[in-house]
Write an enzyme that holds these catalytic residues in place. Structure first.
Site, short mmCIF file in Angstrom:
data_model
loop_
_atom_site.label_atom_id
_atom_site.label_comp_id
_atom_site.label_asym_id
_atom_site.label_seq_id
_atom_site.Cartn_x
_atom_site.Cartn_y
_atom_site.Cartn_z
N GLU A 106 0.85 -1.20 0.00
CA GLU A 106 0.00 0.00 0.00
C GLU A 106 0.88 1.24 0.00
O GLU A 106 1.93 1.27 0.63
CB GLU A 106 -0.91 -0.01 1.23
CG GLU A 106 -1.97 1.08 1.25
CD GLU A 106 -3.00 0.85 2.36
OE1 GLU A 106 -3.45 -0.31 2.52
OE2 GLU A 106 -3.34 1.81 3.06
N ASP A 108 0.24 5.36 0.61
CA ASP A 108 -0.82 6.21 1.16
C ASP A 108 -0.51 7.69 1.17
O ASP A 108 0.57 8.11 1.63
CB ASP A 108 -1.08 5.85 2.64
CG ASP A 108 -1.72 4.50 2.84
OD1 ASP A 108 -2.24 3.94 1.87
OD2 ASP A 108 -1.68 4.01 3.99
N GLU A 110 -2.78 10.54 3.19
CA GLU A 110 -3.94 10.79 4.03
C GLU A 110 -3.88 12.23 4.53
O GLU A 110 -2.88 12.64 5.14
CB GLU A 110 -3.99 9.83 5.22
CG GLU A 110 -4.32 8.40 4.84
CD GLU A 110 -4.44 7.49 6.04
OE1 GLU A 110 -5.46 6.78 6.15
OE2 GLU A 110 -3.52 7.51 6.89
#
Length: 293
Positions: A106, A108, A110
């Site tokens: 993953e 990311d 955010e």
């Protein structure tokens, strides 16, 4: 013609030896439906201008999100996003890539909302083989709710680079040779969502979402995908080594890009797992190669 003046010779020598930062190829803006589809709470996604702009809406009942139609092994993935304005405490706007297995990879972005007047926090993370715990947090050098800005990931066999408006804010090098797993054989889909996370997002959960300010809206444009599309179960990219992101100039940051990364580190970084001696008494092995220590 006589010999060139010494100053002019030196000028040519400098021009011949200085290299300049090479940003990823310019993103191509396309309508939402070209590369993406909604995944939940369809009535909380609003389409404008023929789908060239999309709004995600969060209220006290639900947030919403979307994902890519394809799965990808390496490439350049970009989104223009304008964050929730005003009092956004408790909200999280996420833009990320993720594989589908239990030992997933993953990548990311955010964006953690905050009270009016307080800065947004951008948290990045990298999971490899199901292991994350590589959080970094920065304050941005602009208000991301005032206008659209570009957030992108360049992912190849050599490195993962997080960009904000072509400024590299993080690099994760392929460190398999020193025992660190790297995402290379699990195709990933691209996701984005707006959701309530007031149990942790703002000041560790101390600031709760103010539902009197709802609905909260994050706005999107661009929807650029330039990747090696593969089946979910593929282990390699058929065009490996042939695409622009595999070429030498994208296998490492250059001196100017490392200078800009250092600028972000020194001025805007508020948390880096590599510097957290409580969690990691010995820095993880990738930190030195990524120039995080």
């Amino acid at each position: 013609m006589g010999p060139l003046p010494l100053t002019l010779c030196l000028t040519f020598l400098v021009m011949a030896t200085v290299t300049f930062a090479v940003p990823p190829k310019k993103a191509v803006d396309v309508p939402f439906g070209r590369n993406y589809f909604p995944t939940w709470a369809f009535d909380h996604i609003k389409y404008l201008n023929g789908g060239s702009e999309v709004h995600l809406v969060l209220d006290k009942y639900t947030g919403t999100g979307f994902q890519s139609k394809g799965s990808y092994l390496f490439g350049h993935f970009s989104m223009h996003i304008k964050m929730v304005p005003g009092d956004s405490a408790g909200t999280v706007t996420a833009f990320y890539l993720s594989s589908q297995s239990s030992i997933h990879d993953e990548i990311d972005f955010e964006f953690l909302g905050n009270r009016t007047g307080q800065p947004y926090i951008l948290q990045t993370n990298v999971f490899t083989g199901g292991k994350g715990n590589r959080e970094q947090r920065i304050n941005l050098w602009f208000d991301p709710s005032k206008d659209y800005h570009s957030y992108s990931v360049l992912w190849n066999m050599y490195q993962i680079v997080f960009f904000v408006d072509d400024v590299p804010i993080r690099v994760f090098k392929n460190s398999k040779d020193i025992g660190v797993k790297f995402p290379f054989n699990q195709p990933m889909k691209i996701y984005s969502s707006l959701w309530n996370a007031d149990d942790w997002a703002t000041r560790g959960g101390l600031e709760k979402t103010n539902w009197a300010k709802a609905p909260f809206v994050a706005s999107y444009r661009g929807f650029h995908v330039d990747g090696c599309e593969a089946s979910v179960n593929a282990k390699f990219c058929e065009t490996q080594g042939k695409r622009w992101w595999d070429q030498k100039e994208f296998q490492d940051l250059d001196a100017q890009q490392y200078k800009r990364l250092k600028w972000v580190r020194q001025r805007y970084t508020i948390y880096n797992y590599c510097a957290d001696r409580v969690r990691f008494p010995v820095p993880p092995p990738e930190c030195r190669r990524d120039r995080d220590i």
